[in-house]
Design an enzyme around this catalytic site. Structure first.
Site, PDB file in Angstrom:
ATOM      1  N   CYS A 116      37.043   4.158 -14.401  1.00  0.00           N
ATOM      2  CA  CYS A 116      38.089   3.157 -14.644  1.00  0.00           C
ATOM      3  C   CYS A 116      37.856   1.855 -13.878  1.00  0.00           C
ATOM      4  O   CYS A 116      38.382   0.816 -14.255  1.00  0.00           O
ATOM      5  CB  CYS A 116      39.456   3.712 -14.257  1.00  0.00           C
ATOM      6  SG  CYS A 116      39.972   5.154 -15.188  1.00  0.00           S
ATOM      7  N   HIS A 150      45.170   1.049 -21.355  1.00  0.00           N
ATOM      8  CA  HIS A 150      44.105   1.083 -20.354  1.00  0.00           C
ATOM      9  C   HIS A 150      42.765   1.383 -21.035  1.00  0.00           C
ATOM     10  O   HIS A 150      42.342   2.534 -21.093  1.00  0.00           O
ATOM     11  CB  HIS A 150      44.465   2.154 -19.317  1.00  0.00           C
ATOM     12  CG  HIS A 150      43.439   2.426 -18.269  1.00  0.00           C
ATOM     13  ND1 HIS A 150      42.498   1.504 -17.862  1.00  0.00           N
ATOM     14  CD2 HIS A 150      43.214   3.540 -17.520  1.00  0.00           C
ATOM     15  CE1 HIS A 150      41.741   2.047 -16.907  1.00  0.00           C
ATOM     16  NE2 HIS A 150      42.157   3.276 -16.695  1.00  0.00           N
ATOM     17  N   CYS A 175      42.553   2.679  -9.304  1.00  0.00           N
ATOM     18  CA  CYS A 175      41.898   3.943  -9.013  1.00  0.00           C
ATOM     19  C   CYS A 175      40.795   4.192 -10.032  1.00  0.00           C
ATOM     20  O   CYS A 175      40.815   3.663 -11.147  1.00  0.00           O
ATOM     21  CB  CYS A 175      42.908   5.088  -9.035  1.00  0.00           C
ATOM     22  SG  CYS A 175      43.737   5.327 -10.624  1.00  0.00           S
TER      23      CYS A 175
END
Length: 417
Positions: free
Chosen positions: A92, A373, A403
């Site tokens: 991510c 996302h 994160c």
């Protein structure tokens, strides 16, 4: 050491990341990436022969997302063949890392003009996961297939990690739902007021027909009552056997935290949305900008990377923020605006609580719960959002972090010029 400046940032709208439902789901990842690369060059009259490198992020590098998307997308966007490209994976966190690496290249004097960014077609990657589950495979875990690593650092599904952290830290379902609702409400205001318009570029097909020119994922009709009715998403997979040894995601966490009673808090309304998208950021030295008539929008003050417990996986943003603040010689009180990716509500809630932040300075335009996302692209999207918002509010410093799987978090501080 020279300064590195953000000249411009662009992104696509985020489309629903499901085959047959999302407006971008039939597109090729290279096309999404080339859309933002081309827009960045055209908006800034950029001579692409001057681009020293295209540093790109894509998390799932297989199938049509494989094969060095950064280089292929630059060629598809019409960049000069002398402009090279690479693609990296920090899960991510890749979209922040690409900008951080671009800044490092410029600051070191090894490059004058670098384009950074990322792409993720979650309609493609989630389709892979669904096919694997239909074939009898459990949802993927980090480090899967490496039994030695899993014995030392068990790494389960991220959603189970979010529930484990919420259980460990004493957050309530009501608190996490409230954060999810606030994300939707703030995103709705931002969209209606056109706060994203400066960076947003429409995605068209090869004939010029618009495929998507607006955010497709937000649900402004969301209510607290509606969120309260949703069933937790990860309870049903927490105890499914994932290997021949009878391990489950719950057992992997309890292997390291034997006394932790994992309750389930997260669902579709307080977790990040599954979407498709891409973003690009133009980073250059002051000398290059002046020589080519480019007006910098922000200065990159400091960058940092941080690791934390890979079993809980999502807890590195707080130490990453502290680390990048120390590198910049700033305190949290110097930061005007914060962007913390809403991978799961507990990530943002813990970040705000542990750093004792003013909630009115954090994710002021909503976050990934409302907007989605697109894994490898999100960090670059957040940096662009931060540049826009610092300008809109006439503020000085912004900090962006998120994160990443494996228990990591990159971070960056920028200063509006």
């Amino acid at each position: 050491m020279t300064d590195a400046y953000i000249i411009d940032a662009v992104r696509t709208p985020r489309g629903i990341g499901k085959v047959g439902k999302g407006a971008l789901a039939a597109s090729h990842p290279q096309h999404l990436a080339s859309t933002v690369l081309k827009a960045l060059a055209e908006r800034n009259a950029l001579n692409t022969k001057d681009v020293d490198d295209v540093i790109w992020s894509t998390s799932t590098q297989k199938g049509k997302q494989g094969g060095d998307l950064g280089r292929m997308a630059a060629l598809d966007a019409g960049y000069d063949i002398t402009s090279s490209g690479m693609t990296l994976d920090r899960f991510c966190g890749g979209g922040i890392t690409t900008v951080n690496l671009a800044a490092a290249q410029v600051m070191s004097g090894m490059a004058d003009c670098v384009v950074a960014g990322g792409t993720e077609m979650m309609s493609f990657t989630s389709d892979i996961t669904q096919q694997e589950m239909a074939a009898g495979f459990a949802p993927p875990m980090m480090g899967s297939g490496n039994e030695r690593l899993q014995k030392v650092h068990p790494q389960p599904h991220q959603g189970i990690c979010g529930d484990a952290i919420a259980s460990m830290e004493g957050f309530t379902r009501e608190e996490l739902d409230a954060l999810g609702l606030r994300s939707q409400q703030r995103a709705d205001v931002a969209i209606k007021e056109g706060r994203f318009d400066k960076s947003l570029v429409a995605v068209t097909d090869d004939e010029g027909n618009v495929l998507l020119d607006h955010e497709e994922f937000p649900r402004p009709q969301t209510t607290a009552e509606g969120l309260a009715e949703l069933q937790p998403s990860f309870a049903k997979i927490a105890d499914v056997p994932i290997d021949q040894n009878g391990n489950t995601f719950r057992k992997l966490i309890n292997q390291k935290y034997p006394d932790l009673d994992i309750q389930h808090f997260h669902h579709a309304g307080n977790s990040s949305g599954v979407v498709d998208g891409a973003a690009a950021v133009l980073v250059a030295s002051k000398e290059y900008a002046e020589k080519n008539g480019l007006k910098p929008r922000a200065r990159i003050v400091a960058t940092a990377n941080m690791g934390d417990d890979p079993t809980l996986m999502l807890n590195a943003p707080v130490p990453a923020a502290k680390k990048v603040l120390a590198k910049a010689g700033l305190t949290k009180d110097d930061i005007d605006l914060w962007e913390i990716n809403e991978a799961f509500a507990v990530v943002a809630a813990k970040f705000i609580r542990d750093l004792e932040l003013d909630i009115d300075k954090v994710n002021v335009n909503g976050g990934a719960i409302a907007l989605g996302h697109p894994i490898g692209a999100t960090g670059s999207i957040l940096i662009g959002t931060m540049v826009d918002e610092l300008e809109r509010q006439d503020k000085r410093y912004g900090l962006v972090t998120m994160c990443a799987a494996g228990g990591m978090a990159p971070a960056i501080i920028i200063e509006r010029v």
